[in-house]
Design an enzyme around this catalytic site. Structure first.
Site, PDB file in Angstrom:
ATOM      1  CG  ASP A 450      -1.907   0.973   1.352  1.00 41.62           C
ATOM      2  OD1 ASP A 450      -2.264   1.511   0.129  1.00 41.62           O
ATOM      3  OD2 ASP A 450      -2.026   1.745   2.343  1.00 41.62           O
ATOM      4  CG  PHE A 575      -9.201  15.318  -9.262  1.00 37.03           C
ATOM      5  CD1 PHE A 575      -8.179  15.983  -9.919  1.00 37.03           C
ATOM      6  CD2 PHE A 575      -9.180  13.937  -8.982  1.00 37.03           C
ATOM      7  CE1 PHE A 575      -7.229  15.248 -10.602  1.00 37.03           C
ATOM      8  CE2 PHE A 575      -8.034  13.312  -9.645  1.00 37.03           C
ATOM      9  CZ  PHE A 575      -7.033  13.914 -10.422  1.00 37.03           C
ATOM     10  CG  ASP A 817      -4.275  -2.082   2.640  1.00 36.50           C
ATOM     11  OD1 ASP A 817      -4.810  -1.764   1.690  1.00 36.50           O
ATOM     12  OD2 ASP A 817      -3.801  -1.190   3.474  1.00 36.50           O
TER      13      ASP A 817
END
Length: 1098
Positions: A450, A575, A817
């Protein structure tokens, strides 16, 4: 018939399964019951271990529609794992059929005149008459909105653990030894088994409790639901169903379900899903007016497409905003295990099994030992019958040879190395909840990392700015916090072009935006709740510079009063990772015309600007920064036409705004690496271990960090794969572009395979996985950066890498994760929170230096497992050879000889030979992954033949000695001159088992030395473990045993001889035995050294 009745569940999905229907058969059940009684319960155990056999032996095939039992076959790596699901019938919740068949694999299927369903892996499958198959019909049947993690009772866990085939075999061995009055070793085995079971139960129970506590923490809360006539009703979150309209409280909440916003806005922390602890603004679902046409007007809600409007289960709503008195409302779309959090928990609860060649080979090797034991079993029975041995003795001795060949102490011996490695890991701050994974870590040849919080520190830092005026660059400046720049468009762009918001008085948002805004020193002010409740949603956010930055000019008019210099942000275009830019429309207080400001990827922004405003050396300057690993953002500005009013701006398309801009300059950001990161990655590269970045952050940041840390060398090319899903009848396609060049090309041909790396985002990964599965395998072989990856996509990436024969490690620190950490061969969490529940390993050190340490210890543990397994196999065969040779003369080893060998030699050597620590550095060569390989098999087989040869020579040679005679209690070959009167020894105890004889004594000496010889030969050191001479407990144990055996061989002590039931032999025979032992040792060492040389050449 069988083909027609075979149903496929979840077709084309990750959990695709085949389903076969069965109906219980009474006569088969009766036969199985009789078989269970006749075999003393062993048949029941066999059916417990083999659920497919259980179903087929008690049921008959039928259609899925009429099934009482369904057999599910889940394909994993081309193999089938069979799970039996029991169907129960229920009428008005009253059960009218019940059975306890195959309890562990039972899943209930309820039936009523309308509904039939079964539950598997926390998912309900309902019978659908229309498609004639079982389906997940969540739209019709929801159940309780709860992610239930049931903690099994200690009794259930104990039963499941004890019924393991190894423990059953140990129980059989203990009973057999007790019948043969061999109590001491039986007690030792029971003691070791109890400790092993207790440790395993504690670990499993602790994992369940941790996961239950993590899930249950916020799973049940009180929520407000909108009913008819706008009534608000408070209910428990467990009663929520899709379609309910819930009110999001203004002070925030933990979401108990997945819901889509229909009014108001929310600030949400999605770190549970993304790992990025950045507040995200969620807006309400667009509601197109009657005159509006377009895709959005008619498109159905989709979780992926409308992510910006969806509040996911488990995420933290920090703050809400509403306008003109409206409540912030959301419609529930998914509940329970169907939610984002539910899927995450399911991936932890039901991970795909991790296959490891060592364990498969170990079982094959054991089967070979069982076959050898079978030969010995038949041989001993035939020999005993020919010599008219009593039936009881035949049974005990023939079964005893099985326990000799397949050592019951093998599981404890194999575990020893893992336990020691676990302790060493604990000393360096790495904690393990799945010890079996330590061995697998020794094979890791690819590690996924990560980014945020793992490779880098949290957040970005502003390195500097480089402004542009009149089409040319100024020199770079450290910051823009200057009086002479306060009125510049460059600073105005930095102050307005962001998505920041205030939460409890603190600025929050994207770290890049936050650093950029803080660098200006400006102040952001938002409308309060009272103000927004009185106005519509175009109430602007205002930014202004601090007073100390304003020039001390006298005010001429109120319009020009600098103390009131402030800019209102009229509209934001958020964005977009696809567009790689964001823009805002703003207006300076007192000005009639508005300004558009834009920031984004430099190539994209430059392409939207007037050519004359972009410096000629733009590409060179940009390349200079990117090669240094900086994240570069470009700024642009445009003065809008006066005809664009406030209301027109609210409805204008962003393409009209983001054109003909003026280039303002560059902002240079630095995502600081943790100091340990480059060195660790370099160590991994030297060891030929590939490194991959998989992150929830955006693509450009990820590529920049990958270059900065050395994951992508400076001279290598990065190719971004953009996949577009099928659209308007057009097939899905992949486009390619260089990361440092804005132009897209459909065909890229790098010069060599080593010089390029693929990068892609989560959306592209999903499209490629679905529409180009063959291409995905090729991409992951050279893919280095995977950005904007959702939690389930991280898990899919791990599986894709495993699918191309990688042993994958995963290092991360967020709850997002969890699935990947669980699925990887070796997952290591840098967080002690959610991720540590799923991760096999947790590091107290919050950086990646733990990864090489784990791999080194894994390699050491794996080599230790090979050494121990080979040693235990040789121990079994050596003892088997001794016993088989002695059976030929109706003799055997004595109980205390067995005890001395099993405890004083074997257990002592096994538990000390496993203590070798890991080698101090990672080498480029990996240890072998399986036992079934040429060199290893050659090593074991040659040592077996050597031991067989020297024992056979000893057995035959002793019978050729001139002093040899059949040993009797009065025999005294040590002192041939003494003549003993037979009548004086009438009371001598007769040896019923014929233990004491010359063959027994000779084989006992030789075999004892053989155990020590193979222990030293098999105890490998460098390059994966420290040398054996540094393992002082092993050295002391081996030397002590050598001294003891040589002492009792050359200097017999009567009490020891009586205890071990060995007889006195002439001194010259002892010298011959010593010669045999020396030659045996020399040959064993020579052959093993040759084998090692062969392995090194391969």
């Amino acid at each position: 018939m069988e083909k027609e009745d075979l149903k496929v569940l979840n077709k084309g999905e990750e959990e695709e399964m085949e389903l076969q229907g069965y109906r219980l058969c009474r006569w088969r059940l009766a036969l199985v019951g009789l078989g269970v009684l006749c075999t003393g319960g062993f048949l029941l155990l066999l059916l417990y271990w083999m659920p497919e056999w259980c179903v087929k032996s008690t049921c008959t095939r039928t259609t899925a529609r009429d099934a009482e039992v369904v057999l599910l076959r889940s394909t994993v790596g081309g193999q089938y794992s069979c799970i039996a699901s029991l169907i129960k019938y229920s009428k008005s919740v009253k059960e009218c059929f019940k059975t306890t068949l195959c309890l562990t694999f039972v899943h209930l299927l309820f039936c009523s005149p309308q509904i039939r369903y079964f539950t598997f892996h926390s998912t309900k499958y309902y019978w659908n008459d229309e498609v004639q198959n079982f389906e997940v019909l969540t739209r019709l049947f929801f159940g309780v909105n709860e992610i239930a993690v049931k903690v099994p009772s200690v009794f259930k866990l104990l039963i499941k653990e004890v019924l393991n085939p190894f423990y059953i075999f140990q129980l059989f061995s203990v009973i057999l030894w007790s019948a043969d009055e061999y109590y001491y070793y039986a007690v030792a085995i029971v003691f070791m088994s109890v400790i092993s079971i207790a440790t395993s139960l504690y670990t499993i129970k602790k994992q369940y409790v941790m996961l239950h506590d993590m899930v249950a923490a916020h799973s049940i809360v009180r929520v407000s639901v909108c009913r008819a006539n706008n009534d608000i009703e408070e209910i428990l979150s467990t009663d929520l169903v899709p379609g309910d309209v819930i009110v999001i409280p203004s002070n925030g909440t933990i979401m108990p379900c997945d819901a889509v916003l229909v009014s108001g806005t929310c600030i949400v922390n999605e770190s549970m899903l993304t790992g990025e602890s950045v507040p995200v603004t969620k807006t309400n679902l667009p509601n197109p007016g009657p005159g509006e046409r377009g895709e959005e007007a008619y498109s159905a809600y989709n979780t992926e497409e409308h992510k910006r409007h969806t509040l996911f289960c488990g995420t933290n709503v920090i703050q809400t905003r509403f306008y003109t008195g409206e409540l912030v409302k959301a419609v529930v779309v998914r509940t329970g295990f169907s939610t984002a959090k539910g899927q995450l928990v399911r991936s932890i609860l039901y991970p795909k099994p991790t296959d490891f060649k060592l364990y498969r080979d170990a079982y094959l090797f054991l089967l070979c030992l069982v076959a050898v034991a079978g030969i010995g079993f038949v041989y001993s029975i035939v020999l005993s019958i020919m010599n008219k041995v009593p039936a009881k003795t035949i049974i005990i001795e023939s079964l005893d040879i099985i326990t000799i060949t397949v050592p019951p102490a093998l599981p404890a011996a194999m575990t020893a190395g893992i336990v020691y490695a676990q302790r060493r890991l604990k000393r360096i701050g790495i904690f393990c909840i799945s010890p079996q994974r330590i061995n697998i870590c020794g094979q890791i040849n690819l590690v996924c990392f990560d980014k945020t919080g793992t490779l880098t520190e949290d957040g970005l830092d502003l390195w500097g700015v480089q402004r542009v005026e009149n089409g040319s660059f100024h020199l770079s400046e450290e910051n823009a916090y200057k009086e002479n720049l306060v009125k510049s468009q460059f600073v105005a762009c930095m102050a307005t072009c962001h998505s920041l918001t205030k939460i409890e008085g603190q600025l929050s948002g994207d770290p890049l935006d936050l650093k950029m805004f803080e660098a200006t020193g400006w102040i952001l002010e938002e409308a309060t709740e009272e103000e927004t409740s009185l106005h519509n949603r175009i109430m602007p956010t205002v930014v202004r510079p601090p007073k100390q930055l304003l020039p001390p000019e006298p005010a001429v008019s109120p319009e020009q009063d600098m103390s009131a210099y402030e800019i209102g942000i009229v509209r934001q275009f958020p964005f977009s990772s696809a567009l790689q830019r964001m823009s805002v429309v703003a207006r300076l207080l007192g000005e009639k015309r508005m300004d558009a400001y834009m920031k984004g990827a430099p190539e994209v922004v430059a392409g939207l600007c007037k050519k004359e405003t972009v410096p000629e050396n733009f590409a060179e300057v940009l390349e200079g920064y990117t090669k240094q690993g900086f994240r570069v953002i470009a700024l642009a500005h445009r003065r809008l036409e006066s005809k664009l009013t406030w209301h027109k701006v609210q409805n204008i398309n962003r393409d009209h705004i983001e054109a003909n801009m003026e280039f303002l300059g560059l902002i240079i950001m630095q995502n600081k690496l943790k100091p340990e990161t480059p060195g660790v990655l370099q160590d991994l590269h030297r060891a030929n271990i590939r490194t991959v970045m998989v992150t929830g952050d955006n693509m450009l940041t990820a590529i920049s960090v990958a270059r900065d840390c050395g994951m992508i060398p400076p001279q290598d090319t990065v190719i971004i794969a953009d996949a577009i899903p099928p659209h308007d009848g057009q097939a899905a396609k992949i486009t390619w572009r260089y990361a440092d060049k804005p132009t897209k090309t459909s065909r890229l041909e790098p010069k060599t395979q080593e010089l390029y790396h693929f990068a892609m985002n989560g959306k592209s990964f999903a499209v490629i996985a679905e529409h180009f599965p063959d291409m995905l395998q090729k991409l992951v072989l050279h893919g280095t950066v995977f950005a904007r990856m959702a939690p389930d996509q991280k898990t899919q990436l791990i599986e894709a890498l495993q699918g191309v024969d990688y042993f994958v490690g995963m290092c991360g620190d967020g709850a997002n994760d969890c699935g990947a950490l669980k699925r990887a061969h070796g997952g290591i969490s840098l967080s002690e929170l959610e991720a540590s529940v799923a991760s096999p390993f947790t590091s107290r050190t919050p950086n990646i230096s733990c990864v090489p340490s784990l791999i080194r210890e894994g390699r050491a543990a794996l080599i230790t497992s090979f050494c121990v397994f080979k040693f235990m196999a040789l121990y079994s065969i050596i003892q088997y050879i001794s016993v088989t040779l002695l059976y030929s003369i109706l003799s055997n080893l004595g109980d205390f000889q067995f005890l001395f060998i099993d405890i004083a030699i074997i257990l002592l050597i096994v538990f000390t030979m496993s203590l070798n620590p890991a080698w101090k550095e990672l080498v480029s060569r990996r240890p072998p992954s399986g036992l079934i390989s040429g060199p290893l098999l050659f090593s074991v087989l040659t040592q077996i033949l050597i031991c067989l040869g020297f024992q056979t020579i000893t057995f035959l040679w002793v019978r050729q000695q001139p002093w040899y005679t059949v040993w009797m209690p009065l025999t005294d070959v040590c002192n041939l001159t003494s003549h003993i009167n037979v009548s004086d020894h009438n009371d001598t105890e007769i040896d019923d088992h014929n233990i004491q004889n010359f063959e027994n004594t000779s084989l006992f000496y030789v075999s004892c030395f053989q155990y020590l010889i193979v222990a030293i030969v098999f105890s490998k050191g460098k390059p994966f473990r420290q040398p054996s001479y540094k393992n002082w407990p092993f050295v002391v144990s081996a030397v002590s045993l050598y001294i003891f055996l040589l002492f009792i061989m050359f200097h017999p002590i009567e009490s020891i001889d009586e205890f071990l039931e060995i007889v006195c032999v002439p001194f010259d025979w002892r010298l011959k035995l010593f010669f045999i032992i020396l030659v045996n040792a020399a040959v064993s060492v020579l052959v093993e050294v040759s084998t090692v040389c062969i392995i090194l050449r391969l």
